[in-house]
Design a protein around this motif. Structure first.
Motif, short mmCIF file in Angstrom:
data_model
loop_
_atom_site.label_atom_id
_atom_site.label_comp_id
_atom_site.label_asym_id
_atom_site.label_seq_id
_atom_site.Cartn_x
_atom_site.Cartn_y
_atom_site.Cartn_z
N ARG A 152 5.95 10.99 4.06
CA ARG A 152 5.45 12.36 4.06
C ARG A 152 4.05 12.35 4.64
NH1 ARG A 152 1.95 12.95 -0.43
NH2 ARG A 152 2.18 11.27 -1.97
N GLU A 153 3.64 13.49 5.15
CA GLU A 153 2.32 13.59 5.76
C GLU A 153 1.29 14.05 4.74
OE1 GLU A 153 2.41 16.09 9.18
OE2 GLU A 153 3.27 14.53 10.48
N VAL A 154 0.10 13.44 4.81
CA VAL A 154 -1.02 13.86 3.98
C VAL A 154 -2.22 14.07 4.89
CG1 VAL A 154 -0.20 12.68 1.92
CG2 VAL A 154 -1.69 11.48 3.50
N ARG A 155 -3.05 15.02 4.52
CA ARG A 155 -4.26 15.29 5.30
C ARG A 155 -5.44 14.59 4.63
NH1 ARG A 155 -5.10 18.45 9.39
NH2 ARG A 155 -3.03 19.40 9.12
N ALA A 162 -2.11 11.47 8.03
CA ALA A 162 -1.52 10.13 7.91
C ALA A 162 -0.18 10.24 7.20
CB ALA A 162 -2.46 9.20 7.14
N GLN A 163 0.66 9.24 7.40
CA GLN A 163 1.97 9.20 6.75
C GLN A 163 1.94 8.17 5.62
OE1 GLN A 163 4.79 8.48 10.01
NE2 GLN A 163 5.43 10.61 9.84
N VAL A 164 2.42 8.58 4.46
CA VAL A 164 2.50 7.68 3.32
C VAL A 164 3.92 7.72 2.78
CG1 VAL A 164 0.06 8.02 2.72
CG2 VAL A 164 1.81 9.45 1.65
N ALA A 165 4.28 6.69 2.03
CA ALA A 165 5.63 6.63 1.46
C ALA A 165 5.81 7.73 0.43
CB ALA A 165 5.85 5.26 0.82
#
Length: 493
Positions: A152-155, A162-165
């Protein structure tokens, strides 16, 4: 038939995987490993049907995994083994993992009822990083349809995305306490490892058999700032010699067990004395019993050292009678446990830290010993705890304070003069960086020395009400920052 994956390593003249597979009917394993391009120290995962998947071998040899630090490789491959075993018991191979499988694994690892190996959020986040590395690489190669690690994307601050699990735990925050004062450390050590009571006096009911060993190891970490792997894999021949009376003695960490490269370390005289007492008492007794039982002669892998030259090149004879040579600096933690020397009473391990059976203690076991010590303190109502890495953080803080005071007093510098001196010769932050073996001063300053990062160190060290000693100064830092664990009750110990 096994129901779990096995982990072995290629390394040295006699690799663990070669030794095991030879017993399973393999032929010429060492030459086959060389022909396949296996690198020294490469992990080998063997499935319950005794098969080695060439795709995994390619991943370990040619992907970004091969460029990870040794400690990270070791942690990642153990994470793979656990997940692969879980999948196998669910009827699937590693390349058949689904999103649902990872969700089930996440539930078991973090909250599974009856799971004694439950982990925290920070540990599972690292496992997700390991899985993502493998499965995204496998997807690019076409070995799996898609990675089961959903993203999923986080700002981030500053607007960057960025993409995190998706399964990244929300409770990844660890304790803010990464440092302990010397008096809090001694209380934790004496109560948790040596069996003292909350009143600071030895308990008659204490039945600890390795308290001398465990306390000596803790003292070594707290005094030297060594990492768990660096201190836990020391050989008796690598201990500094106590020849002249000094406050600190220099030793060297081998490149193969250090995080980045080989380096020198310094350990205090009291800590080195404690290690020496352990060697002639608890350790000597364990060796004697193992020799009497013939335990060392029955080991499937043992390298009896015949000589070591001034350049550090070892020559030994293995259990098959073959003569081998290698630089001590290049032997990994998994190879060091095979080193033995022959004395008047028989074989003896070169490894410093031994179990009650007289066999080398694997360095990862120290984390459990520290956890049990902290749990004992908690049961007795003492709010003190410690980990191997807290010892390292605390060493960095003590060294910063000590070196700053020594520099001022020995040279008679004012704060202004010290700043000018540092511009010419380098500052104490750089000295602490070198003692810790960091590549960057930023890591030393921003992470290890956070308690003083926002304070004026000159004012702290040179104020009108200057602390009489370092312990008093560290206690003041503990009260000022709230980041350092202190305990005034320890003054009675």
């Amino acid at each position: 038939m096994l129901d779990e994956w096995s982990l072995f390593w290629v390394g040295g003249p006699v690799g663990e995987a070669s030794e095991w597979l030879d017993r399973e009917g393999g032929c010429g394993l060492e030459s086959r490993e060389q022909a396949l391009g296996f690198r020294e120290g490469q992990p080998i995962l063997v499935d319950p049907h005794f098969r080695v998947d060439p795709r995994l071998s390619e991943f370990f040899r040619r992907s970004r995994f091969a460029r990870l630090e040794v400690g990270s490789q070791d942690s990642y491959v153990r994470d793979y083994r656990l997940l692969f075993t879980h999948l196998w018991r669910e009827g699937r191979y590693w390349d058949e993992a689904t999103v649902g499988d990872l969700e089930t694994w996440e539930e078991w690892r973090l909250r599974g009822v009856g799971n004694p190996g439950r982990v925290g959020g920070a540990k599972f986040r690292r496992e997700l990083a390991a899985f993502r590395l493998l499965y995204e690489w496998s997807a690019r190669r076409g070995y799996v349809r898609a990675s089961p690690v959903q993203l999923r994307e986080v700002r981030l601050p500053g607007g960057r995305v960025a993409q995190v699990a998706e399964l990244t735990p929300k409770n990844v925050r660890s304790s803010n306490v990464k440092w302990v004062t010397p008096r809090a450390f001694r209380l934790w050590r004496d109560v948790g490892l040596r069996g003292y009571g909350a009143d600071g006096l030895p308990e008659r009911a204490w039945r600890g058999r390795n308290d001398g060993r465990d306390a000596a190891f803790a003292d070594l970490l707290f005094s030297s700032g060594l990492r768990r792997r660096e201190a836990g894999t020391l050989l008796t021949s690598e201990l500094p010699e106590v020849l002249l009376p000094r406050s600190y003695y220099a030793g060297r960490v081998a490149s193969a067990v250090a995080k980045t490269s080989g380096r020198f370390f310094y350990v205090s005289r009291p800590a080195l004395t404690a290690v020496g007492v352990y060697r002639v008492t608890t350790r000597a007794e364990a060796v004697r019993k193992a020799q009497a039982a013939g335990r060392y002669e029955r080991l499937p892998v043992r390298w009896v050292v015949r000589s070591m030259n001034r350049a550090g090149r070892l020559a030994w004879v293995d259990e098959r009678g073959r003569r081998c040579e290698a630089l001590l600096d290049g032997l990994t933690d998994r190879q060091r446990v095979h080193l033995y020397t022959e004395g008047e009473q028989g074989l003896e391990p070169l490894a410093l830290w031994l179990t009650e059976t007289g066999l080398p203690l694997r360095y990862r076991g120290w984390s459990g010993i520290f956890e049990r010590a902290s749990a004992r303190c908690a049961r007795l109502g003492l709010p003190v705890f410690c980990t191997p890495h807290i010892c390292r953080h605390s060493f960095a803080l003590r060294m910063l304070v000590t070196l700053s005071r020594v520099l001022d007093r020995r040279l008679g510098l004012t704060p202004k003069e010290r700043r000018e001196y540092e511009e010419l010769y380098g500052n104490v932050w750089l000295l602490v960086r070198d003692l810790l073996g960091h590549r960057s001063e930023v890591v030393t300053r921003e992470i290890y020395l956070e308690p003083v990062r926002g304070l004026q160190l000159d004012t702290l060290l040179s104020g009108e009400e200057e602390a009489s000693d370092n312990e008093e100064l560290l206690a003041r830092l503990a009260a000022t920052t709230g980041l350092i664990l202190d305990h005034a009750q320890e003054a009675r110990v």
